[in-house]
Structure formats: C-alpha cells, structure tokens
Design a protein around this motif. Structure first.
Motif, short mmCIF file in Angstrom:
data_model
loop_
_atom_site.label_atom_id
_atom_site.label_comp_id
_atom_site.label_asym_id
_atom_site.label_seq_id
_atom_site.Cartn_x
_atom_site.Cartn_y
_atom_site.Cartn_z
N LYS A 72 1.13 3.12 18.27
CA LYS A 72 2.46 3.64 17.96
C LYS A 72 2.73 3.65 16.47
O LYS A 72 3.39 4.53 15.94
N SER A 73 2.25 2.63 15.78
CA SER A 73 2.53 2.51 14.35
C SER A 73 1.47 1.65 13.71
O SER A 73 0.91 0.77 14.35
N SER A 74 1.23 1.88 12.45
CA SER A 74 0.32 1.02 11.71
C SER A 74 1.01 0.39 10.52
O SER A 74 0.41 0.11 9.50
N GLY A 75 2.30 0.17 10.66
CA GLY A 75 3.03 -0.48 9.58
C GLY A 75 3.49 0.51 8.54
O GLY A 75 3.37 1.72 8.70
N GLY A 76 4.03 0.02 7.47
CA GLY A 76 4.52 0.87 6.40
C GLY A 76 4.34 0.20 5.05
O GLY A 76 4.05 -0.98 4.96
N ALA A 77 4.53 0.96 4.01
CA ALA A 77 4.33 0.41 2.68
C ALA A 77 5.32 -0.71 2.35
O ALA A 77 5.06 -1.54 1.50
N ASP A 78 6.46 -0.72 3.06
CA ASP A 78 7.47 -1.75 2.78
C ASP A 78 7.40 -2.91 3.76
O ASP A 78 8.33 -3.69 3.88
N GLY A 79 6.32 -3.06 4.47
CA GLY A 79 6.17 -4.16 5.44
C GLY A 79 6.15 -3.62 6.83
O GLY A 79 5.14 -3.16 7.32
N GLY A 80 7.31 -3.64 7.51
CA GLY A 80 7.39 -3.05 8.83
C GLY A 80 6.63 -3.82 9.88
O GLY A 80 6.53 -5.04 9.83
N LYS A 81 6.08 -3.07 10.82
CA LYS A 81 5.41 -3.69 11.95
C LYS A 81 4.04 -3.07 12.17
O LYS A 81 3.78 -1.95 11.78
N ALA A 82 3.18 -3.83 12.85
CA ALA A 82 1.85 -3.34 13.16
C ALA A 82 1.90 -2.58 14.48
O ALA A 82 2.96 -2.31 15.03
N MET A 112 -4.45 1.55 -1.57
CA MET A 112 -3.99 0.31 -2.19
C MET A 112 -3.02 0.58 -3.35
O MET A 112 -3.03 1.66 -3.97
N PRO A 113 -2.18 -0.41 -3.66
CA PRO A 113 -1.12 -0.22 -4.66
C PRO A 113 -1.62 0.17 -6.05
O PRO A 113 -0.90 0.86 -6.78
N GLN A 114 -2.83 -0.24 -6.40
CA GLN A 114 -3.31 0.04 -7.76
C GLN A 114 -3.73 1.49 -7.96
O GLN A 114 -4.03 1.91 -9.08
N VAL A 115 -3.75 2.28 -6.88
CA VAL A 115 -4.13 3.70 -7.00
C VAL A 115 -2.90 4.48 -7.48
O VAL A 115 -2.05 4.91 -6.69
N VAL A 116 -2.79 4.62 -8.79
CA VAL A 116 -1.66 5.34 -9.39
C VAL A 116 -2.10 6.64 -10.05
O VAL A 116 -1.27 7.51 -10.32
N PRO A 157 0.83 -1.20 0.00
CA PRO A 157 0.00 0.00 0.00
C PRO A 157 0.87 1.25 0.00
O PRO A 157 1.95 1.28 0.60
N THR A 158 0.41 2.29 -0.68
CA THR A 158 1.23 3.50 -0.81
C THR A 158 1.18 4.36 0.45
O THR A 158 2.06 5.20 0.64
N LYS A 159 0.18 4.17 1.27
CA LYS A 159 0.09 4.93 2.52
C LYS A 159 -0.75 4.15 3.51
O LYS A 159 -1.77 3.57 3.16
N ILE A 160 -0.28 4.12 4.78
CA ILE A 160 -1.02 3.44 5.84
C ILE A 160 -1.06 4.35 7.05
O ILE A 160 0.00 4.81 7.51
N SER A 161 -2.24 4.62 7.56
CA SER A 161 -2.37 5.51 8.72
C SER A 161 -3.55 5.07 9.57
O SER A 161 -4.67 4.91 9.08
#
Length: 566
Positions: free
Chosen positions: A332-342, A274-278, A119-123
C-alpha cells in the motif's frame, strides 16, 4: 571476477552511450539488498546499452550488493546516531546515491533516530511475503499444504511439551525478523496474558537466533533422519524469496513456505533516493533508473531471483513454493520523505516497540529504574478507569520487569523530596541480577506509592542515579537509567539547573557511556526541562506519555531506540 564483470559491463555501456550522441556523464551509485541486486544490475545494463541519458547527458550506473544493516549503519554514522542492536558501519562502507534495502522499516527506524534523514523519493519496486519456513516433513504434520496455519496456532506451541525448535534472524538486524515480531505482538494482545504469550514466543525464538539469514538457514535439517529432524531447526519466519532460493539448491530436505494468517507486513524493497542527491542531473538519472525498475521487463527479472512485483503478482520463471498465492496483497505504501509509514501502515513507533520487546527479552543489560512518587502521582487517570498515575506506572513497571530476561540486572529507586534525610531519592533495591533478585524487585514495585505532600527533586536524583550506574559500569551491556516523572524540578534545598547540568556533563566518561532515558507522564510534565537534561548526555532521549495509560507502550519505544526523543 564479479567486480571485473560489473566494471567491464558498465564501461562497455558507457562506450555505447558515447557513440549514441550523449555528452558528458553522470554516475549513479546504487546499493541494493543482495537478493534483488542481480535483477537491478540486469535492467541497469540494458538501459545503459539502449542509450541511457538525461537531457543529453550520458548515465552510468554502479550497482553493488549491500546488506541493509551495513548501509543503515553507514547512514547512522553520517547522522551521528545508532540503531538499537546495530551500531555504526566502518568508514569503508559509503552511503550510496540510491539505496534499495529489503524493507522500508529500515528507513523508518533511521528516521526515528535521525530527524535529518529524509530521502527525496521512496517507491516500492518489489515484494516478498513473510512466511513460516518449515522443513517439508514437519510441515506435513500440521496438515500442509491442505491446511493453513495461524499465528495463534504457532503461539500455542510455546511453553508446551511439543514446542517446536524455532529460530529467527536477529530482528534488530533483519527486516523479516522484525516484521514477524510485529505480527506476533498483534496476535498476542495486551494485558498480562498477552505479555506472557509474547515473552514466551520471543524467548523461544531467541534460542536459535542468528545475525545473518545464511547462518539461520544452515540450522535446518540436512536429512530426513528422525533424529536430525527432531533436533534441527523446525520453523523460522523468513521471506518467500529465502525459501525459493534455499530450495533452488536442491537440499535433501526442502523447506515449505507456510503463509500465515493474518499475513505479516511483506518486504517491500523501497527504491530510496538519498538526501545528498541534490545535483539536478544525478536526481534525473535516479528518476530514470526508477522508471526502468517499474517496467514489465523488470517484473520478469524479479521472478528469476524469487521476488514478486509490488502488486503481489510475479513474472515468468518464478518458482512459486507449494501453496503460494498467485498474488499476495499489494504494497500500500513505502513511506514518505517526511517519515510516514511503511507497507501495511506500520509506523516508526510500532517498530520501536517491537525492537524494545526483543532487546528486553533477549539481550543483556543493566538498568536503574527511578520512579517519581511526588504528590501529583496520586492524580487519577481518566483513560485508566480512575487508577492513579502511580498505579498505572506500577502496572507498567510490573509488565516491564516480566519482559526482561535473566541476563539483565535491575535496580529500583523512588524519588520526591526528603525521602532519605535531605536526599530526595531512596534506594529500594540495588542493581541486582534478575536470576536472584526478581522476587525482591517485584515486591519493591508496591512501595512506589505517592507521598501526599512530596515535591519533585528531579535534578539531584538524575545526577545521583547516573553516577550510580556509572560506578559499576559493565562492558558488553547496555548501562541505562530510566526515570519516570510527571512534573518538574521543585526542590529548593537541592541543586540549581546550571550547577546540575555542569555536574552531569562532567560526570560523563566516553569509555563508560550511560544512557539516560526520561519518560514524562501526563500533560503537566515540563518537556523543555527534560529536553535540556537529555541534550547534556549523548545518546539519551525524552519520551512523553501524555496519556499515562500508554506508559507501557512508551516504555518499549524507549528501550527500542538508542537516540532521539519523541
């Protein structure tokens, strides 16, 4: 009627936008978890009515209710992967422009399986703590609301005469259930004692598990009659919002929300573009809606549906359960576009291990476990107090076997070179139901000692093991080969790589899928060779335990995923 209202509201808003001077249109599809969808729809409608536009282009927003499992299944389908216990969604379920599930654990599980899902943005836009939902009369016997309850206290209830009738929503399909497993696993600890505690807890929870939250809630008592209270569901990990919504219906027996210590990871409601939103205009519209969902007005809309803001506070009209904190810990965090953590630092590997524990403890399956006993397995492991690779693997095998419930059938092979005439493998126990074969299987683990001069007959063993599981394939079960090795193919008298791969490819039957899991032990294993084998069998995976002392964790990660490699 609800659909007509949503369409009418969207069209009215669009007409008003057209009158406001914006031109053209960009339509944004949003799939939101059912409990938060009404609040999102309300704010989206207000935004449209007030003149929603991006760079002069009119914005229309279509908000639909969608269970996170359904959208996760649709994303899985698009990426040709599957989540353990979930499967894929039918073609009628579309992937939206914006997905608002109840937890970022869904995003991490998908990213574990599909590396292309970013996903391009997670918040995070909302929060709901995980609580232990208990009928009020039962809760009072624990000293509620004056006394708090810990996970240790709950775990101590299992395996005793006073065991609670507990339940859970299937953690492979529900984030509240999965986050609760993480908390239980952390409290249970490691080693044989911790494994026993966790297995007892998971077994007890599975006695009353449900695929849907609504089904589980129906199992709570309908009256204060002692018999009803004693035979109905007495405790279940759910979200605070679940308790608020249940009690709002004014049932005869209200639920208490017991805020456990330590607090499990909350539901964090990640707004995910989502990734398809370009398209630039659509991306701007998604950003615009996110800004609306970060406003004070949205906080009050959340309160009306029993949800908190991401910082753990709540707005006006929130029906706080008795004993509820004024503010729960902020996300604290909701993850990132490159994976990361929840939220609270939970990683994808943590989730895979929790799912793996649940699958092994509660679901039926058939597995052939194949163990490398070549000479190199006699090497010492510095991080395991000098125990050899073979001894560490045997300990992991004993722990894994104790985790599998009696719905499983398990077989054990050992392999090196020339173990059974010219064959590099030897069967110790055929695939046998654990109801009758557990003692024999436990005894076979002691026969996994390394052969001092043995090499590694990998190719012949993999092919034979795959064909063995396929031969007696069972529908409705997970049919798998799990192979542990610390080396690469070294068998001059066996199959060459090209011939082996060709035979393995031809052995596959789409109607009888067999999953091949390859677990590499130590830093001498040839990961490239294992990847080549894995790519030949759809749905297989390679998992490397560079530190052999982590084999148990890697094993559970392998069980908890369906595709991909780590």
């Amino acid at each position: 009627m609800a659909i007509v209202v949503v369409i009418a509201g969207t069209w009215l808003g669009y007409q008003q936008l057209a009158d406001s001077g914006c031109t053209g249109s960009v339509r944004l599809s949003v799939a939101a978890a059912p409990e938060i969808a009404p609040a999102v729809e309300q704010i989206a409608s207000q935004w449209i009515t007030g003149g929603a536009e991006v760079s002069g282009t009119c914005v229309a927003v279509d908000v639909t209710e969608a269970t996170p499992a359904d959208i996760a299944g649709a994303v899985s389908r698009e990426h040709n992967v599957a989540l353990a216990g979930l499967g894929t969604a039918p073609e009628t379920v579309a992937v939206p422009d914006v997905w608002l599930p109840d937890s970022s654990t869904w995003l991490l599980r998908l990213q574990q399986e599909a590396s292309g899902f970013k996903p391009t943005k997670i918040s995070s836009v909302a929060q709901s703590p995980i609580v232990l939902a208990v009928p009020e009369p039962i809760a009072k016997t624990f000293g509620w609301p004056d006394k708090k309850m810990s996970w240790d206290q709950l775990l101590s209830q299992f395996g005793t005469d006073g065991t609670l009738q507990v339940g859970i929503v299937d953690p492979t399909r529900d984030a509240a259930g999965l986050n609760s497993l993480l908390a239980i696993g952390a409290i249970a600890g490691s080693g044989q004692e911790g494994l026993l505690k966790k297995t007892q807890a998971l077994t007890a929870l599975s006695e009353n598990d449900s695929s849907l939250r609504e089904e589980l809630l129906q199992q709570f008592p309908k009256s204060t009659d002692a018999n009803d209270l004693g035979t109905s569901l007495q405790a279940a990990p759910l979200s605070e919002e679940d308790v608020v919504a249940y009690n709002a219906q004014r049932p005869a027996v209200q639920l208490s929300a017991i805020y456990m210590e330590p607090s499990p990871t909350p539901l964090d409601y990640p707004y995910s573009i989502m990734p398809q939103v370009v398209d630039t205009a659509k991306a701007a519209a998604a950003d615009g809606l996110l800004a609306q969902l970060s406003s004070a007005a949205f906080k009050d809309s959340l309160a009306a549906v029993g949800l908190r803001a991401p910082d753990g506070t709540y707005g006006a009209a929130f029906q706080a359960p008795v004993g509820a904190p004024a503010a729960s810990p902020a996300v604290k965090s909701s993850g990132g576009a490159d994976g990361g953590k929840a939220a609270s630092g939970v990683s994808g590997n943590d989730l895979s291990r929790a799912v793996g524990s649940w699958v092994a403890t509660t679901l039926p399956g058939r597995v052939l476990a194949v163990f490398d006993v070549s000479g190199s397995m006699g090497k010492a492991v510095p991080t395991a107090g000098g125990a050899t690779r073979a001894q560490v693997t045997q300990a992991a095998a004993r722990g894994g076997l104790s985790l599998f419930n009696n719905k499983w059938a398990v077989g054990v092979w050992r392999f090196s070179t020339n173990l059974d005439g010219s064959k590099p493998y030897k069967q110790l126990v055929p695939i046998t139901p654990l109801t009758s074969g557990r003692p024999q299987l436990e005894a076979s683990i002691g026969e996994l000692n390394p052969v001092p001069a043995g090499d590694t007959g990998l190719y012949d063993t993999v092919l034979a093991a795959y064909q063995e599981v396929q031969k007696n394939w069972k529908a409705g079960r997970s049919n798998s080969v799990i192979l542990f090795t610390d080396g690469k193919n070294e068998n001059a008298d066996g199959l060459g790589q090209d011939e082996f791969l060709d035979k393995l490819k031809k052995a596959q039957d789409p109607k009888k899928p067999v999953r091949l899991v390859l677990i590499g032990i130590g830093n001498e294993v040839d990961k490239g060779e294992l990847d080549t084998i894995s790519k030949t069998v759809k749905g297989s995976g390679v998992f490397i335990a560079e530190d052999p002392a982590r084999i148990s964790d890697i094993f559970l990660e392998a069980i908890g995923t369906r595709t991909g490699a780590s």
